[in-house]
Design a protein around this motif. Structure first.
Motif: not given
Length: 121
Positions: A35-38, A48-51, A59-60, A103-106
């Motif tokens: 994922g990306w965070f800011r 911000v976004a995750a994959i 996810y956005y 599955i998705v970053i939390v």
């Protein structure tokens, strides 16, 4: 153990584009959700976004939906964030993150050192 290193940040004008990259060490990169965070000074870090590990799900945040695209290349151990139509409010330090066994970053297990993105008006 995973080490993450971001690159691609910089100064861009409103409406411009940047592509961030996050290179990961380790042989198990493909098993990590990314994922990306800011973060801006004085505020909490925000998503911000995750994959997913396979790249099949993305996810956005609502604030970037339709403008940013997250992708990954497991053969290169790299995750990307393509940022288009940039706005001044996108100015922040952008962090890459990884989490195992999901599955998705939390709640990330690993963070990069961050890369500055500045959008000038």
């Amino acid at each position: 153990q995973v080490q993450l290193e971001e690159s691609g940040g910089g100064l861009v004008q409103v409406g411009g584009s940047l592509r961030l990259s996050c290179a990961a060490s380790g042989r198990t990169f493909s098993s990590y959700a990314m994922g990306w965070f800011r973060q801006v000074p004085g505020k909490e870090r925000e998503f911000v976004a995750a994959i997913s590990w396979s790249g099949g799900s993305t996810y956005y945040a609502d604030s970037v939906k339709g403008r940013f695209t997250i992708s990954r290349d497991n053969a290169k151990n790299t995750v990307y964030l393509q940022m288009n139509s940039l706005k001044p409010e996108d100015t922040a330090v952008y962090y890459c993150a990884a989490q195992a066994h999901t599955i998705v970053i939390v709640t990330p297990d690993y963070w990069g050192q961050g890369t500055q993105v500045t959008v000038s008006s």
